[in-house]
Design a protein around this motif. Structure first.
Motif, mmCIF file in Angstrom:
data_model
loop_
_atom_site.group_PDB
_atom_site.id
_atom_site.type_symbol
_atom_site.label_atom_id
_atom_site.label_comp_id
_atom_site.label_asym_id
_atom_site.label_seq_id
_atom_site.Cartn_x
_atom_site.Cartn_y
_atom_site.Cartn_z
ATOM 1 N N GLY A 48 -2.445 -2.617 -2.444
ATOM 2 C CA GLY A 48 -2.364 -1.190 -2.736
ATOM 3 C C GLY A 48 -2.189 -0.358 -1.480
ATOM 4 N N PHE A 49 -2.852 -0.751 -0.415
ATOM 5 C CA PHE A 49 -2.743 -0.043 0.861
ATOM 6 C C PHE A 49 -1.324 -0.138 1.418
ATOM 7 C CE2 PHE A 49 -2.965 -0.617 5.569
ATOM 8 C CZ PHE A 49 -3.253 0.697 5.916
ATOM 9 N N VAL A 50 -0.798 -1.352 1.484
ATOM 10 C CA VAL A 50 0.550 -1.540 2.036
ATOM 11 C C VAL A 50 1.585 -0.784 1.207
ATOM 12 C CG1 VAL A 50 2.358 -3.247 2.492
ATOM 13 C CG2 VAL A 50 -0.025 -3.753 3.081
ATOM 14 N N ASP A 51 1.455 -0.866 -0.106
ATOM 15 C CA ASP A 51 2.403 -0.177 -0.986
ATOM 16 C C ASP A 51 2.332 1.336 -0.797
ATOM 17 O OD1 ASP A 51 4.264 -0.107 -3.363
ATOM 18 O OD2 ASP A 51 2.561 0.987 -4.216
ATOM 19 N N ALA A 52 1.106 1.885 -0.720
ATOM 20 C CA ALA A 52 0.952 3.329 -0.574
ATOM 21 C C ALA A 52 1.492 3.822 0.766
ATOM 22 C CB ALA A 52 -0.518 3.709 -0.723
ATOM 23 N N VAL A 53 1.246 3.056 1.825
ATOM 24 C CA VAL A 53 1.778 3.427 3.143
ATOM 25 C C VAL A 53 3.301 3.496 3.100
ATOM 26 C CG1 VAL A 53 2.119 2.574 5.512
ATOM 27 C CG2 VAL A 53 -0.170 2.576 4.497
#
Length: 520
Positions: A48-53
């Motif tokens: 989720g972090f990588v996608d949101a970034v």
């Protein structure tokens, strides 16, 4: 010239962006909880972090507010803080980090000086944000969350941008925190991708993070200690963060116990609480292996007391915003009371007599100079201030008086610079003086820091009354409330007939310190 080098071998420093370096350390489990909001338990996974970034980077560039843009971030510690910072970095922008407790006057100064065109904050700070952007280049305000009439962070998201926007790793300014440096009003500190990524690999040569371990993060991410030593370093080495929007001792202890925190990153006032506060005994902290204190020096008696109480290693490190921030760190297996650490890899130091300009011998005191890949690019739009701090040979003159022992441990003994450190926060005497002098009952003023066992230093103002009405501490504190942040508040006043000054008009703070010492 006598150069002190690290006892550790050099580490390989690569030409990568800070976000690339963080991504590399996240591991291959996309479902691992990475960022947890401490008060609510809301979590963001690695995936989720990588996608949101990547989606934030894509959205910013699609709007034309990514590559080359200056974006202000004014928020407390939340999972979205890390997403926002790295989304801007991935987009090729620059982030100026603003203390969310600032008044509108202080925020406006930073917005105007940095030239920010977008301000990202949270709904609770919208009133301050709206007042602060007046007269600046800020064209839009967005909030993390939802608020009527303004963009949300989700509105800024777009299609995922899979590749980092190309930037000059060594030259592109990614982070622009504001620091008072050695003297004066706050200045933008230009930190590049090279500075931040290099400092991770340098520092981790003396530190350890176990894959998947969770660290409670209350140190504010707008401060370089929180941003780099917690957010970036922990994530880049396979750990995760439990964020706290503000410090609360009971919540900190509970979260540390629940998440089985192995390492705590704190500041001296919290270390003192861990040594003395009865609440500590109510929580199972047997999981804690190391507690590291930074932001200001701390006496060995306190660290020894914490080590004995919690049966863990207590260490200190040394750094400053201009050093991205670490130059000295203490590995847990070599904890030494009162020491600020060993020189980290790829770093050179000198200890220079401030009067003669000559290097001193081992064990003698002098000003610490540092050279290495973590040294800032300079001060934003301030060549004069840069030249005073960073010499042509690349040595950063820290303004701190230190000594090294025969084993290479560094001890901070005093400060050349005027900066006051109150509970780990920087208070510039010049800024406090400028605010106090606006009071009608103050004719002249000089501010110094005096040692305090709990706060580190207390801002003390010497006041020359303007007339028959002598101002009181309560009167001046009330005057400052709407002008400066709470930690910049004057804590004590001394009434005097005149402020001692040199022929140039510079306040002789040494004389004021001698007056305080004479009363003690």
């Amino acid at each position: 010239m006598s150069i002190i080098t690290s006892p550790y071998p050099p580490v390989e420093l690569r030409e990568v962006t800070i976000t690339t370096r963080v991504f590399e350390g996240l591991g291959d489990d996309p479902d691992r909880p990475l960022l947890i909001d401490g008060p609510t338990g809301r979590s963001v996974t690695v995936g989720g972090f990588v996608d949101a970034v990547k989606r934030l980077a894509g959205g910013l560039n699609a709007r034309g507010t990514g590559q080359g843009a200056m974006i202000a971030l004014m928020a407390p510690n939340l999972p979205e803080y890390c997403i926002t910072f790295h989304g801007i970095a991935w987009a090729g922008g620059t982030v100026t980090l603003i203390n969310p407790t600032y008044t509108a006057h202080e925020v406006r100064h930073q917005l105007a000086d940095s030239g920010a065109t977008l301000l990202i904050t949270i709904p609770q700070f919208l009133d301050t944000a709206r007042e602060a952007v007046q007269g600046t280049d800020v064209q839009e305000i967005a909030v993390i969350g939802e608020a009527p009439g303004v963009l949300s962070l989700s509105d800024l998201m777009g299609e995922a941008q899979e590749a980092q926007t190309p930037v000059d790793i060594r030259d592109h300014v990614l982070a622009l925190p504001y620091s008072s440096g050695t003297t004066g009003l706050p200045k933008g500190v230009m930190l590049t991708h090279w500075n931040l990524a290099a400092n991770i690999d340098q520092t981790m040569a003396t530190a350890t993070t176990a894959p998947g371990e969770m660290t409670v993060a209350f140190l504010p991410f707008f401060h370089i200690y929180g941003l780099e030593c917690l957010a970036n370093m922990v994530l880049a080495t396979g750990g995760g963060l439990v964020t706290m929007p503000r410090f609360d001792l009971e919540l900190f202890l509970r979260l540390s116990s629940e998440h089985r925190t192995r390492r705590m990153y704190v500041v001296p006032p919290v270390m003192i609480a861990l040594a003395k506060h009865p609440l500590v005994a109510e929580y199972d902290l047997s999981c804690v292996e190391q507690i590291n204190s930074g932001a200001a020096p701390l006496g060995g008696d306190v660290t020894d007391r914490v080590a004995a109480r919690l049966a863990c290693a207590t260490t200190q490190g040394y750094g400053m915003t201009e050093l991205s921030p670490v130059s000295h760190s203490t590995p847990p297996e070599r904890a030494r009371p009162g020491a600020s650490g060993l020189t980290i890899p790829n770093t050179e130091c000198r200890v220079v007599d401030p009067v003669t300009g000559r290097d001193v011998k081992t064990g003698e005191e002098g000003e610490l100079w540092v050279r290495g890949p973590q040294v800032m690019k300079g001060y934003w739009k301030n060549e004069k201030a840069t030249a005073k701090t960073l010499d042509p040979e690349g040595w950063l003159h820290t303004g701190d008086i230190v000594r090294f022992d025969a084993e290479g441990f560094m001890y901070v003994t005093d400060r050349l610079k005027e900066l006051i450190k109150y509970k780990g926060f920087q208070v510039a005497p010049a800024e406090l003086e400028a605010a106090l002098i606006t009071h009608p009952d103050v004719a002249d003023v000089g501010v110094i820091g005096v040692p305090d066992p709990e706060a580190g230093e207390l801002p003390v103002a010497f006041i020359v009354p303007a007339g028959k009405q002598t101002p009181t501490l309560e009167t001046l504190q009330s005057h400052l409330e709407g002008m400066l942040s709470h930690y910049k508040q004057v804590r004590r006043i001394e009434i005097t007939d005149a402020i001692p000054k040199a022929a140039s008009g510079k306040i002789l703070r040494r004389v004021l310190r001698e007056r305080v010492a004479g009363k003690g």
